[in-house]
Design an enzyme around this catalytic site. Structure first.
Site, PDB file in Angstrom:
ATOM      1  N   ARG A 129      13.424   1.320  -5.963  1.00  0.00           N
ATOM      2  CA  ARG A 129      12.363   1.714  -6.902  1.00  0.00           C
ATOM      3  C   ARG A 129      12.913   2.300  -8.200  1.00  0.00           C
ATOM      4  O   ARG A 129      13.794   3.146  -8.182  1.00  0.00           O
ATOM      5  CB  ARG A 129      11.465   2.757  -6.219  1.00  0.00           C
ATOM      6  CG  ARG A 129      10.478   3.409  -7.161  1.00  0.00           C
ATOM      7  CD  ARG A 129       9.377   4.059  -6.430  1.00  0.00           C
ATOM      8  NE  ARG A 129       9.684   5.420  -6.016  1.00  0.00           N
ATOM      9  CZ  ARG A 129       8.797   6.222  -5.420  1.00  0.00           C
ATOM     10  NH1 ARG A 129       7.582   5.774  -5.153  1.00  0.00           N
ATOM     11  NH2 ARG A 129       9.128   7.435  -5.063  1.00  0.00           N
ATOM     12  N   ARG A 136      -1.672  16.744   0.854  1.00  0.00           N
ATOM     13  CA  ARG A 136      -0.566  16.308   1.711  1.00  0.00           C
ATOM     14  C   ARG A 136      -0.471  17.133   2.982  1.00  0.00           C
ATOM     15  O   ARG A 136       0.373  16.857   3.830  1.00  0.00           O
ATOM     16  CB  ARG A 136       0.724  16.465   0.939  1.00  0.00           C
ATOM     17  CG  ARG A 136       1.391  15.136   0.554  1.00  0.00           C
ATOM     18  CD  ARG A 136       2.677  15.491  -0.030  1.00  0.00           C
ATOM     19  NE  ARG A 136       3.675  14.540  -0.274  1.00  0.00           N
ATOM     20  CZ  ARG A 136       3.854  13.890  -1.413  1.00  0.00           C
ATOM     21  NH1 ARG A 136       2.984  13.963  -2.370  1.00  0.00           N
ATOM     22  NH2 ARG A 136       4.917  13.144  -1.570  1.00  0.00           N
ATOM     23  N   LYS A 188       1.356   3.623  -2.879  1.00  0.00           N
ATOM     24  CA  LYS A 188       0.193   4.352  -3.409  1.00  0.00           C
ATOM     25  C   LYS A 188       0.151   4.295  -4.943  1.00  0.00           C
ATOM     26  O   LYS A 188      -0.885   4.013  -5.520  1.00  0.00           O
ATOM     27  CB  LYS A 188       0.232   5.840  -2.984  1.00  0.00           C
ATOM     28  CG  LYS A 188       0.253   6.061  -1.484  1.00  0.00           C
ATOM     29  CD  LYS A 188       0.134   7.539  -1.138  1.00  0.00           C
ATOM     30  CE  LYS A 188       1.316   8.393  -1.569  1.00  0.00           C
ATOM     31  NZ  LYS A 188       2.576   8.127  -0.841  1.00  0.00           N
ATOM     32  N   ARG A 207      11.666  12.636   3.901  1.00  0.00           N
ATOM     33  CA  ARG A 207      10.313  12.634   3.338  1.00  0.00           C
ATOM     34  C   ARG A 207       9.354  11.874   4.247  1.00  0.00           C
ATOM     35  O   ARG A 207       8.190  12.247   4.375  1.00  0.00           O
ATOM     36  CB  ARG A 207      10.328  12.013   1.934  1.00  0.00           C
ATOM     37  CG  ARG A 207      10.913  12.977   0.902  1.00  0.00           C
ATOM     38  CD  ARG A 207      11.320  12.274  -0.368  1.00  0.00           C
ATOM     39  NE  ARG A 207      10.219  11.672  -1.069  1.00  0.00           N
ATOM     40  CZ  ARG A 207      10.322  10.585  -1.846  1.00  0.00           C
ATOM     41  NH1 ARG A 207      11.489  10.006  -2.005  1.00  0.00           N
ATOM     42  NH2 ARG A 207       9.279  10.108  -2.452  1.00  0.00           N
ATOM     43  N   ARG A 212      14.670   7.958  -9.211  1.00  0.00           N
ATOM     44  CA  ARG A 212      14.420   9.373  -8.898  1.00  0.00           C
ATOM     45  C   ARG A 212      15.517   9.959  -8.011  1.00  0.00           C
ATOM     46  O   ARG A 212      16.035   9.297  -7.133  1.00  0.00           O
ATOM     47  CB  ARG A 212      13.070   9.492  -8.177  1.00  0.00           C
ATOM     48  CG  ARG A 212      11.910   9.456  -9.144  1.00  0.00           C
ATOM     49  CD  ARG A 212      10.596   9.285  -8.458  1.00  0.00           C
ATOM     50  NE  ARG A 212      10.437  10.124  -7.276  1.00  0.00           N
ATOM     51  CZ  ARG A 212       9.298  10.196  -6.587  1.00  0.00           C
ATOM     52  NH1 ARG A 212       8.256   9.489  -6.971  1.00  0.00           N
ATOM     53  NH2 ARG A 212       9.207  10.953  -5.529  1.00  0.00           N
TER      54      ARG A 212
HETATM   55  P1  AMP Z   1       5.796  12.137  -4.721  1.00  0.00           P
HETATM   56  O1  AMP Z   1       6.088  11.642  -6.091  1.00  0.00           O
HETATM   57  O2  AMP Z   1       4.317  12.172  -4.439  1.00  0.00           O
HETATM   58  O3  AMP Z   1       6.584  11.439  -3.644  1.00  0.00           O
HETATM   59  O4  AMP Z   1       6.267  13.682  -4.687  1.00  0.00           O
HETATM   60  C1  AMP Z   1       7.628  14.049  -4.846  1.00  0.00           C
HETATM   61  C2  AMP Z   1       7.846  15.421  -4.248  1.00  0.00           C
HETATM   62  O5  AMP Z   1       7.041  16.394  -4.933  1.00  0.00           O
HETATM   63  C3  AMP Z   1       7.470  15.537  -2.776  1.00  0.00           C
HETATM   64  O6  AMP Z   1       8.480  15.081  -1.907  1.00  0.00           O
HETATM   65  C4  AMP Z   1       7.191  17.029  -2.669  1.00  0.00           C
HETATM   66  O7  AMP Z   1       8.396  17.765  -2.597  1.00  0.00           O
HETATM   67  C5  AMP Z   1       6.530  17.367  -4.012  1.00  0.00           C
HETATM   68  N1  AMP Z   1       5.049  17.209  -3.915  1.00  0.00           N
HETATM   69  C6  AMP Z   1       4.270  16.285  -4.541  1.00  0.00           C
HETATM   70  N2  AMP Z   1       2.975  16.418  -4.204  1.00  0.00           N
HETATM   71  C7  AMP Z   1       2.932  17.454  -3.321  1.00  0.00           C
HETATM   72  C8  AMP Z   1       1.902  18.078  -2.579  1.00  0.00           C
HETATM   73  N3  AMP Z   1       0.621  17.649  -2.653  1.00  0.00           N
HETATM   74  N4  AMP Z   1       2.244  19.127  -1.780  1.00  0.00           N
HETATM   75  C9  AMP Z   1       3.499  19.563  -1.686  1.00  0.00           C
HETATM   76  N5  AMP Z   1       4.528  19.013  -2.331  1.00  0.00           N
HETATM   77  C10 AMP Z   1       4.261  17.966  -3.154  1.00  0.00           C
END
Ligand code: AMP
Length: 222
Positions: free
Chosen positions: A132, A93, A15, A176, A165
């Protein structure tokens, strides 16, 4: 015309990578709630410490908190005279977040153009995420197998350090992915009913994935 897009898909579907390419092409802004959340963690605030514990377990941050952070950010962006549209990466999400987004967009006088679902298998996302690396400054994403930086460990754009990360560890990645299946997959149906869902197979190279996304988006550009 304004292009307002959502990219849906499991963590590691590409994404962010596809969003970066599309955003440059159409001068859109990318909003990653993951980046907003990580900025809060990096600030060292009490809220950031609470959030850090949640994300390092592979769980989702609470809906209302995400909704508030997102609305504050988007409100500022849409009021800019050169706003051409947004790409949402990682939000919504959950179903409550999709409802929240509807309300936020109504308040800010915005419509969704399309929701693009990048389908990816668990195998391919585990492989991708464990290789990554992200620029600590501009957040550009690299992959040590398929999207290497010119110099190891250094960002091509600004020369800053590339970091991995904390939540890209194999056991957190698997969790996840499962969280995605449980909480986010129902959004596919939600947007299908609204007739704005488009999907493609994301188990391909970054270049092909970008091409597939562009093919969908071109339909909306007049
Ligand atoms: P990402 O970089 O989008 O993979 O987000 C990393 C982490 O941030 C996720 O695994 C969640 O713990 C939190 N997070 C990011 N976006 C959301 C969202 N829209 N709702 C809830 N948690 C989020």
């Amino acid at each position: 015309m304004v292009l307002n897009l959502i990219f849906l898909g499991p963590p590691g579907a590409g994404k962010g990578t596809v969003a970066q390419a599309v955003m440059d092409k159409y001068s859109l802004i990318q909003i990653s709630t993951g980046d907003l959340v990580r900025a809060e963690v990096a600030s060292g605030s009490a809220l950031g410490k609470e959030i850090e514990a949640v994300i390092n377990k592979g769980n989702l941050v609470e809906d209302n908190l995400i909704g508030q952070m997102f609305e504050k950010y988007l409100k500022e962006k849409v009021s800019s005279p050169d706003f051409n549209g947004f790409i949402l990466d990682g939000f919504p999400r959950t179903l409550p977040q999709a409802d929240m987004l509807k309300g936020i967009l109504e308040r800010l006088n915005q419509n969704l153009t399309a929701v693009i679902y990048i389908e990816s298998s668990k195998d391919s996302v585990v492989k991708r995420l464990s290789s990554r690396w992200t620029c600590e400054k501009c957040k550009k994403v690299y992959n040590t197998v398929s999207l290497k930086p010119k110099v190891d460990g250094i960002c091509d754009v600004d020369g800053a350090k590339l970091i991995q990360r904390d939540d890209d560890k194999p056991e957190t990645i698997a969790k996840r992915y499962d969280t995605f299946l449980e909480k986010t997959l129902p959004l596919i149906n939600y947007y299908e009913k609204e007739n704005i869902l488009y999907k493609y197979d994301g188990n391909v190279s970054p270049a092909l994935s970008i091409e597939a996304a562009n093919k969908i988006i071109e339909k909306f550009v007049k």
